[in-house]
Design a protein around this motif. Sequence first.
Motif, mmCIF file in Angstrom:
data_model
loop_
_atom_site.group_PDB
_atom_site.id
_atom_site.type_symbol
_atom_site.label_atom_id
_atom_site.label_comp_id
_atom_site.label_asym_id
_atom_site.label_seq_id
_atom_site.Cartn_x
_atom_site.Cartn_y
_atom_site.Cartn_z
ATOM 1 N N TRP A 63 44.691 70.643 79.435
ATOM 2 C CA TRP A 63 44.392 71.122 78.203
ATOM 3 C C TRP A 63 44.118 72.319 77.557
ATOM 4 C CZ3 TRP A 63 48.286 69.959 75.928
ATOM 5 C CH2 TRP A 63 49.721 68.744 75.955
ATOM 6 N N CYS A 109 48.523 73.312 76.008
ATOM 7 C CA CYS A 109 48.631 74.472 76.898
ATOM 8 C C CYS A 109 49.993 74.746 77.423
ATOM 9 C CB CYS A 109 47.645 73.609 78.552
ATOM 10 S SG CYS A 109 49.417 72.385 78.731
ATOM 11 N N TRP A 139 52.958 73.636 75.052
ATOM 12 C CA TRP A 139 53.530 72.621 74.830
ATOM 13 C C TRP A 139 51.508 71.682 74.050
ATOM 14 C CZ3 TRP A 139 53.821 70.093 80.435
ATOM 15 C CH2 TRP A 139 55.845 70.123 80.813
ATOM 16 N N CYS A 155 49.620 67.354 80.278
ATOM 17 C CA CYS A 155 50.151 68.339 80.709
ATOM 18 C C CYS A 155 49.963 68.741 82.625
ATOM 19 C CB CYS A 155 49.321 69.563 80.148
ATOM 20 S SG CYS A 155 49.460 71.405 80.638
#
Length: 270
Positions: free
Chosen positions: A131, A101, A118, A127
């Motif tokens: 995601w 993400c 990430w 997140c």
Amino acid sequence: MADRPILFSGPMVRAILGGRKTQTRRLFKPAPPDWVNHCEEVQRFNMRQEWVPAGLWWWTETDASGQLALRRWPVDEYGQRYAIKPAFAKGDRLWVRETWCWAALGGYDARDDGGEVWYRASDDGECDGAWKPSIHMPRRCSRLTLIVTDVRVERLQDIGEADAIAEGAGQYSSTTKLHRDRPYDPSLNGHYREGFSELWEGLNAKRGFGWDANPWVVAVTFDAVKANIDTLPAEASDGIAAARPLGIGQRDEGGCREDLGIGQREVGHG
């Protein structure tokens, strides 16, 4: 040689990052006829007058009894045996797609300037956004590149203990999640090959390609580089330009090309 994406599950990404995974097995498509029991790589005569692997494979049947005529894959218009090329070859560069993400902190959106990404395999926290599935990871956001060093075509159950370890499989034990429909067998305790069979079963059984089906697979050995594919030396790409025009099924989001994966299906994230 070619550059292409490849999908991996979170546990397998962690195994690659940890240096525990240097092989992956993917289904060989199209599958050969049921009567095939042997596959061999075709040799070619190069300019140095040497016989070298051609990267092509053909199917045959061996019959020790001599009672049956040797059966072959259908021949082409020249009467030659039909050969097929696997989706992987030595020297290919595979850029890893994984669940990911964009970082978005305090209203800041990393897509605005191609900022931080990430990765779920490494980031245990939540997140800020949703995601994204691995199939939607853009090339520019990949952090792992696999350089193919060997390719084999074989039956799934041909895997040995050393290759199972190279696959990043765990040891078989009473606490192993038993995907296969069988009771725990203490005589197999500690075997990596059995651990791999459980891993494969969990990923592929519902698709009809479980361990007991013993499908034909492409066994790919690789060296992992912890870097984006486009940061590697240009000569490693065999002349393939890093900057490619957008094609069907792609969009450019925040300066980061995103492949939508239209018509794609990756079987076996192991």
